[in-house]
Design a protein around this motif. Sequence first.
Motif, PDB file in Angstrom:
ATOM      1  N   TYR A   1       0.303   3.854  -2.982  1.00 25.30           N
ATOM      2  CA  TYR A   1      -0.395   5.094  -2.658  1.00 25.30           C
ATOM      3  C   TYR A   1       0.533   6.239  -2.246  1.00 25.30           C
ATOM      4  CZ  TYR A   1      -4.704   2.528  -3.089  1.00 25.30           C
ATOM      5  OH  TYR A   1      -5.751   1.789  -3.587  1.00 25.30           O
TER       6      TYR A   1
ATOM      7  N   TYR B   1      -4.443   5.939   0.556  1.00 25.42           N
ATOM      8  CA  TYR B   1      -3.894   4.882   1.409  1.00 25.42           C
ATOM      9  C   TYR B   1      -4.878   4.531   2.527  1.00 25.42           C
ATOM     10  CZ  TYR B   1      -1.266   2.941   5.326  1.00 25.42           C
ATOM     11  OH  TYR B   1      -0.871   2.166   6.385  1.00 25.42           O
TER      12      TYR B   1
ATOM     13  N   LEU C   1       0.828  -1.211   0.000  1.00 25.31           N
ATOM     14  CA  LEU C   1       0.000   0.000   0.000  1.00 25.31           C
ATOM     15  C   LEU C   1       0.860   1.258   0.000  1.00 25.31           C
ATOM     16  CD1 LEU C   1      -2.855  -1.017   2.469  1.00 25.31           C
ATOM     17  CD2 LEU C   1      -2.842  -1.123  -0.037  1.00 25.31           C
ATOM     18  N   TYR C   2       1.954   1.248   0.747  1.00 22.97           N
ATOM     19  CA  TYR C   2       2.869   2.397   0.691  1.00 22.97           C
ATOM     20  C   TYR C   2       3.405   2.578  -0.733  1.00 22.97           C
ATOM     21  CZ  TYR C   2       3.287   2.718   5.845  1.00 22.97           C
ATOM     22  OH  TYR C   2       3.070   2.888   7.189  1.00 22.97           O
TER      23      TYR C   2
END
Length: 349
Positions: free
Chosen positions: A208, A221, A204-205
């Motif tokens: 996003y 995120y 996700l980092y």
Amino acid sequence: MREEIQPASGNGTASANRRAFLALATAPALLAAAGARAQSATPSPAARNIYVPHAYPEKQVDLGEIRMNYAEAGSPSKPALLLIPEQTGSWWTYEKAMQLLEKDFHIFAVDLRGQGRSSWTPGRYSLDNMGNDLVRFIATVIRKPVIVAGNSSGGVLSAWLSAFALPGQIRGAMYEDPPLFSSELTPAYGHGIRQTIAGVIFRLYRDYLGDQWQVGDWDGYLRAVKTSPVKVLQMLPAPAEAPQSIKEYDPEWARVFYEGTVAQSCPHDRMLAQVKVPVLMTHHGRTIPPTGLLIGAISDLQAQKVQELVKGAGQKIDYVSFPSAMHVMHASDPERYAGTLTGWAAKLP
């Protein structure tokens, strides 16, 4: 305040699942300092003007490829101690622990490349590059044998130093809840990064936030966390803006861990088979629920393999299990951290 220097001529129930998950996944938010107003995403934290003051003066040293930021505490007459922070962490996560340790040690707490005030190096994040930064730091700044203590990804780098530092540089190495094997894409033993809760977060980092915050969609995120098919993610806190520690972090770190390139030239089993100094390893909250996803930094199987490999290299390893401890114990429980480290260090040759 900063000082510029030049180098001279370092398994279980739902409640258990929740505790272990929060110990790992909520650390950045729990450690966040009060940050500046949210800024638009630009390629460096300095450009976003996001830094905040801390309890100890900050210094910087030119190591060639990077400028490394660090703080120093304690008397030069005391044994040297190098503190290496977790991924998404900066040196200041050790502030409370430093206050307890500085009477016994000459402390150097660093920002790794891509974190805090140290240089960002797009395309150059690997265990070998980060480890060699620390070898240079020990040689140019500390300049005497040192005990190294790293947490999480910093614990993996503590292991790297215990295997690959220059002869005579390292007296002993503390691995604080290190994701050995579990932060590799295809490890020799147990869960790989994509079979862990950390891997879900890193993806996700990557998607996003993006390398050097080039995406910078914090709101996206948060939406992804709350709608993830991995339901345990819904226990994550949802701050309106990124915590201070995340603001100071290059999310390319997350991508290289998730994609496996960070350890491509440094398989953990081969590294641990070359350890040359005594080791202390602490193992914090962890569980493997029915989904099979590892919640925590390292499984019991993997911790056992670490011990076997270090012993096989001819070195003593002290293993301490703290199943109730948060992942970043040095910040969440500095008294227990400092007591554990100091007691072990006193027995080193």
